[in-house]
Design an enzyme around this catalytic site. Structure first.
Site, short mmCIF file in Angstrom:
data_model
loop_
_atom_site.label_atom_id
_atom_site.label_comp_id
_atom_site.label_asym_id
_atom_site.label_seq_id
_atom_site.Cartn_x
_atom_site.Cartn_y
_atom_site.Cartn_z
CB CYS A 90 -0.92 -0.01 1.22
SG CYS A 90 -2.00 1.42 1.25
N GLY A 91 0.77 2.05 -1.04
CA GLY A 91 1.70 3.17 -1.22
C GLY A 91 1.46 4.31 -0.26
CG HIS A 92 -2.41 5.74 1.54
ND1 HIS A 92 -3.08 4.58 1.22
CD2 HIS A 92 -2.75 6.01 2.82
CE1 HIS A 92 -3.82 4.19 2.24
NE2 HIS A 92 -3.64 5.03 3.22
CG HIS A 223 -7.28 -2.03 -5.47
ND1 HIS A 223 -6.76 -3.25 -5.19
CD2 HIS A 223 -7.09 -1.28 -4.37
CE1 HIS A 223 -6.29 -3.26 -3.96
NE2 HIS A 223 -6.48 -2.06 -3.43
CG ASP A 249 -6.51 6.12 -1.85
OD1 ASP A 249 -6.31 7.08 -1.06
OD2 ASP A 249 -5.65 5.26 -2.11
CB CYS A 253 -4.26 5.17 -5.11
SG CYS A 253 -4.07 3.40 -4.80
CB THR A 255 -0.45 0.18 -5.28
OG1 THR A 255 -1.75 0.41 -4.72
CG2 THR A 255 0.49 -0.31 -4.22
O1 PYC Z 1 -1.94 3.93 -1.72
O2 PYC Z 1 -1.46 1.98 -2.56
C1 PYC Z 1 -2.22 2.76 -2.01
C2 PYC Z 1 -3.57 2.26 -1.63
C3 PYC Z 1 -4.08 1.02 -1.84
C4 PYC Z 1 -5.38 1.02 -1.32
C5 PYC Z 1 -5.62 2.27 -0.81
N1 PYC Z 1 -4.50 3.02 -1.01
#
Ligand code: PYC
Length: 338
Positions: A90-92, A223, A249, A253, A255
């Site tokens: 999960c990036g964030h 997603h 999100d 996001c 990813t």
């Molecule tokens: O930031 O990768 C992300 C992410 C995945 C699901 C919600 N945010």
């Protein structure tokens, strides 16, 4: 009767919540973070539910559990806990957790300016900039990301026929670009995009069997990315990501941005190192870039994308989970939907 308590640092990355658990979580056994993630899912998933779902969380909550580094070079490890399960990446939440761990003095990076993080999807290398005692930004290089399919024809219950690209950036994303049957995310409410996002996940999963070419354990679409025009001309594009069946999100996001960087590179819309400013539902931005190119073991061309963003601590919390209380392990309204 059993009672547990968990301490967390609370905050957000570009508007998207991050609850990072820093005390109370169980030790996990496993040679890799993915094995440890599976151990968590097998034996301790109630902790995710208790901390992410109502009444302690909500349908858009997202978080991590901070663990000591697993590999020799790493500074910390993370397990991602979401309303929908435990994602491999999960990036964030990575940007938030790295920022919080640095600002709270929970890690001392082996090399100043760089943090190495073991996550279930692999190893992340992140660079950070400080502004006094605050982390001003974090830029992490993600796992190999790639465009798996272009222009898949999907029959969507509301929009009808849509051409959808399917890209991977740590999770799989059907990316819906503006086209005759889809005028752009800015024309719809978040609730509509959520409902239609769930339908899109079902439509894609029933049209193709999506699997990571190097790791068939990573399969299926959970997603969706709806794209559109940015609010302002300091961004290149906008995206609203729906994760699982309830989460919208608030950030662009991490990813999802990685997947879109890979998609744009594969389509010749982005060059190596070119800046891609990706705007969220609420106008916050991540900067994506192709750091370098690579190839999967299966031979598919891929990129190593980086994603840069900012995060802020908003507080600290202590949560109690007392198994004698109703809804001790959390609930979601979706579980009560007819
Ligand atoms: O930031 O990768 C992300 C992410 C995945 C699901 C919600 N945010």
């Amino acid at each position: 009767m059993s009672k547990h308590s968990f301490t967390s640092i609370e905050g957000h990355t570009e508007g998207m919540p991050v609850r990072m658990v820093i005390a109370g979580a169980p030790e996990l056994v496993g040679a890799t973070m993915d094995e440890r993630r599976r151990a968590f899912v097998g034996d301790h998933d109630w902790i995710r539910r208790a901390l992410m779902l109502e009444p302690r969380g909500h349908s858009h909550m997202s978080g991590t559990i901070l663990y000591p580094p697993l590999s020799e070079d790493a500074d910390m490890s993370l397990v991602f806990i979401e309303t929908s399960g435990c994602l491999p990446m999960c990036g964030h939440a990575s940007i938030g957790s790295i920022s919080f761990a640095l600002e709270a003095g929970l890690i001392q990076p082996k090399s100043a300016g760089t943090v190495v993080v073991d996550v279930p999807a692999g190893t992340l290398h992140a660079r950070y900039l400080m502004d006094g005692d605050r982390v001003a930004s974090v830029r992490f290089t993600n796992v190999p990301s790639f465009l798996l399919h272009r222009d898949i024809e999907i029959e969507h219950p509301y929009f009808g026929r849509l051409a959808v690209d399917l890209a991977y950036g740590g999770n799989f994303y059907p990316i819906v670009e503006v086209q005759p049957n889809f005028p752009g995310c800015e024309h719809f409410s978040p609730e509509q995009l959520l409902e239609w996002g769930r339908q899109m996940q079902t439509a894609v999963n029933s049209t193709i069997d999506v699997a990571h070419p190097d790791n068939p354990d990573i399969r299926g679409v959970k997603h969706v990315m709806w794209t559109g025009a940015p609010f302002s001309n300091d961004a290149d594009a906008r995206a609203v990501v729906i994760a699982g069946d309830s989460l919208i999100d608030r950030s662009p996001c991490g990813t999802g941005t990685s997947a879109r960087v890979a998609q744009r590179y594969a389509r010749g819309l982005l060059t190596e190192r070119q800046v891609f400013r990706h705007q969220s539902l609420i106008g916050s931005c991540f900067t994506g870039r192709v750091e370098s190119t690579t190839r999967l073991n299966s031979g598919l061309d891929a990129v190593l994308p980086s994603v840069e963003g900012r995060a802020w601590i908003t507080g600290r919390s202590e949560y109690y989970v007392d198994n004698s209380q109703p809804y001790a392990h959390g609930f979601s309204l979706q579980e009560y939907a007819n």
